[in-house]
Structure formats: structure tokens, C-alpha cells
Design an enzyme around this catalytic site. Structure first.
Site, PDB file in Angstrom:
ATOM      1  CG  ASP A   1      -1.968   1.072   1.338  1.00  0.00           C
ATOM      2  OD1 ASP A   1      -1.944   1.957   0.414  1.00  0.00           O
ATOM      3  OD2 ASP A   1      -2.859   1.211   2.423  1.00  0.00           O
TER       4      ASP A   1
ATOM      5  CE1 TYR B   1      -6.338   8.211  -3.249  1.00  0.00           C
ATOM      6  CE2 TYR B   1      -6.321   6.170  -4.208  1.00  0.00           C
ATOM      7  CZ  TYR B   1      -6.094   6.691  -3.274  1.00  0.00           C
ATOM      8  OH  TYR B   1      -5.786   6.322  -1.844  1.00  0.00           O
TER       9      TYR B   1
END
Length: 329
Positions: A196, A265
Site C-alpha cells: 500500500d 485520486y
């Protein structure tokens, strides 16, 4: 403290003018790796990773601004997406849409293998992956290696509904370099590795390079799986092509690219690289390990992931299919 935070917003109203004055005085500073600004009432995310565009959110209040040993850390309350965590000028999570990322990066790999027991998380200091891993009742051990303690501490303070599993007895949190951690991991010790990471600039750069993937493969058992953040197919096909090529060289099981929608994002999407080591076959596109519905009692119901969206995540637009297929030749 609040006065300092509000001053920070004001100080960044005209950053270019300040840079010009510094240059005129012969005191030119190095341009930050990731350019971003908080202007009156708005946060605007800009970066050389997505030139020519920006994403802006209305700011209600800056809650935290600090600089760790590795990066700039900001938390602000937005008008539309709840609290927002920003590292080096780039949005990492928001309260509103974090589920789309956290649930997919976790369940795409863990639902693809039967009974995962030992899971390693590299990065993920925001803590959102941990409650998703905890949904899998077979999991006995969760190791997490996060390089920046400030990210963990800030997440616990400002995102208590996300960072809810750091105290889980199965979790072993190590503050340190994920690359070094993997090099020292016992061979074949993990069923799954979840990477991540932020973008491949700054402290996360090594997590996109071939030696790192080689360390991941060594740490996985036969038929073990890895899922790593793999950028946007709208913005970074060149990076994705390189990641896929490296993974096909290293992982001798399955190699697949998947994607999901995350509104905050860049370009509104983010991708995942999913690979397995040689051993029992892994068919990432068809989940075999369904999440126990009883897990919802502790973590609440899933907001984004389901078995249908799992399979759909591997359906790629034609331009991406063409580029990714070319790496097989």
C-alpha cells in the site's frame, strides 16, 4: 496551534511570487518533488506525475500540518469528502471514498486464495487495510512495516474510524524501511503481501523497482500472492508497462492488472498489480475465498467490494489491454 495552521493556508496563497523574490536575491530553493498549494478555501493537487491538470477540494479547516523525517503531512476537513490525508501534496485517503481503495487492494488478493493465514503489509500507515484484512477469519498474523511513524500517529488521531485495527493482537507494527524488512523476511513465510504505497517518488520509489519485487517473491510461499498499488491507466501506462514487465520476469504463477474508481485520486481511478508465485494455481479473476458475513459485526458492512466487482476489476479498456499484452512478447 490553530493560528499557526491558519497562517499556513495564508502563506501559500502566492507561492510562486515568493519563489521569484528568493531567486532575485540569489537564494533560489530547490523545487519540491511534488508541487501543491493550499489557497484560500481550496486545496489543489498538482504534480509532475500528472502534468497539466489538478484536482481541487474546498477546505473547511486545516486540522494538522507537520513535516516528518520523510515527507510533508497535512490533514484537512473538506466540504465534500470529510477529512483528507495528504502526503507531500498528494491525497492519500478521504473519509468518503477510502473504502474503494482499501477494500479492493485487500480483498482482490485475499479472496483469490483459500484460507490466508499470514499477511504482510508494506506501507499502509493510514491503517485502512488492517480492518479489511481482519475480515478474513482465517488470518492469524498481520505484519505491517510503515516507514513514517507520523503517518500512523496522525491517522490514529484524525481518522479513528479508519485506523481501528492497530491494537488488534494479530497486528505486529514495525516502523522501518519496507525494502529492508522484506530482505530480512524468512523465505516463503507469507501467504500474501499487500504493498500500500504512495507514488514512485520520494520514500516509495524503491517499492516500484525490480529488486523489491524479487524480495516479495522470495518472501511468499508457493502459490502466495501480492497486490501492489499500480498507478492510473489514464496517466501512467509507461510506469504500468514497466511494472508488468518486471512482474512477468519474476512471478511464475499468475500476473494480472486490475483497477477501481477512487474519485479523489488523479484521473479518478487507481490500479493494482496482482501476482502469484509458482505453485498452486491462482485465478485472480474468480474469487474462491468469500468473506465471512460475520466479519461485518466488528467492521461494519462492506461499502464497495463484492464478488461481481472483483471479477469486473480485471476488465481493461482496449488501449490498456494492448500495452499490457505487449509485455508478454
Amino acid at each position: 496551534m490553530d493560528g499557526t495552521k491558519e497562517a499556513y493556508v495564508t502563506d501559500l496563497k502566492i507561492p510562486r511570487e515568493k519563489d521569484d523574490k528568493a531567486a532575485a536575491n540569489g537564494d533560489e530553493t530547490k523545487e519540491p518533488a511534488c508541487i501543491s498549494s493550499l489557497i484560500p478555501g481550496w486545496f489543489s493537487e498538482m504534480s509532475p506525475m500528472w502534468p497539466g491538470e489538478a484536482h481541487s477540494l474546498k477546505v473547511e479547516k486545516v486540522l494538522f500540518h507537520g513535516k516528518s523525517d520523510y515527507q510533508d503531512v497535512i490533514v484537512f476537513q473538506s466540504a465534500a469528502y470529510g477529512k483528507v490525508l495528504v502526503l507531500d501534496g498528494v491525497i492519500q485517503l478521504t473519509e468518503r471514498d477510502e473504502c474503494a481503495y482499501q477494500e479492493m487492494i485487500t480483498h482482490l488478493p485475499l479472496c483469490s486464495i483459500p484460507n490466508p493465514k499470514k499477511v504482510l503489509v508494506i506501507g499502509g500507515g493510514g491503517g485502512g487495510v488492517l480492518p479489511e484484512i481482519a475480515r478474513h477469519v482465517s488470518v492469524e498474523q498481520i505484519d505491517m512495516c510503515e516507514i513514517d511513524k507520523m503517518v500512523v500517529d496522525v491517522s490514529k488521531q484524525f481518522f479513528p474510524n479508519v485506523a481501528i485495527r492497530f491494537e488488534d493482537p494479530r497486528v505486529n507494527l514495525v516502523i522501518g524501511d519496507g525494502v529492508a524488512f522484506l530482505k530480512n523476511a524468512a523465505e516463503g513465510s507469507y501467504d500474501a503481501v499487500i504493498v500500500d504505497s504512495s507514488d514512485p517518488i520520494g520514500p516509495a520509489k524503491e517499492l516500484f523497482e525490480k529488486p523489491f519485487f524479487q524480495s516479495v517473491a522470495r518472501a511468499l510461499r508457493p502459490g502466495g500472492v501480492v497486490c501492489t498499488q499500480a498507478e492510473s491507466l489514464w496517466l501512467h501506462m509507461d510506469i504500468i508497462e514497466g511494472i508488468v514487465s518486471n512482474c512477468r520476469d519474476i512471478f511464475k504463477g499468475s500476473v494480472n492488472y486490475a483497477w477501481t474508481s477512487v474519485p479523489t485520486y488523479p484521473s479518478g481511478v487507481i490500479g493494482f498489480m496482482l501476482c502469484s508465485t509458482e505453485g498452486p494455481h491462482v485465478d485472480f479473476k474468480n474469487p474462491v475465498n468469500l468473506i465471512d458475513s460475520s466479519s461485518s459485526k466488528a467492521n461494519g458492512p462492506l461499502k464497495f467490494y463484492n464478488s461481481e466487482i472483483h471479477s469486473a476489476a480485471f476488465c481493461l479498456p482496449s488501449f490498456a489491454k494492448k500495452v499490457i499484452a505487449s509485455t508478454a512478447n
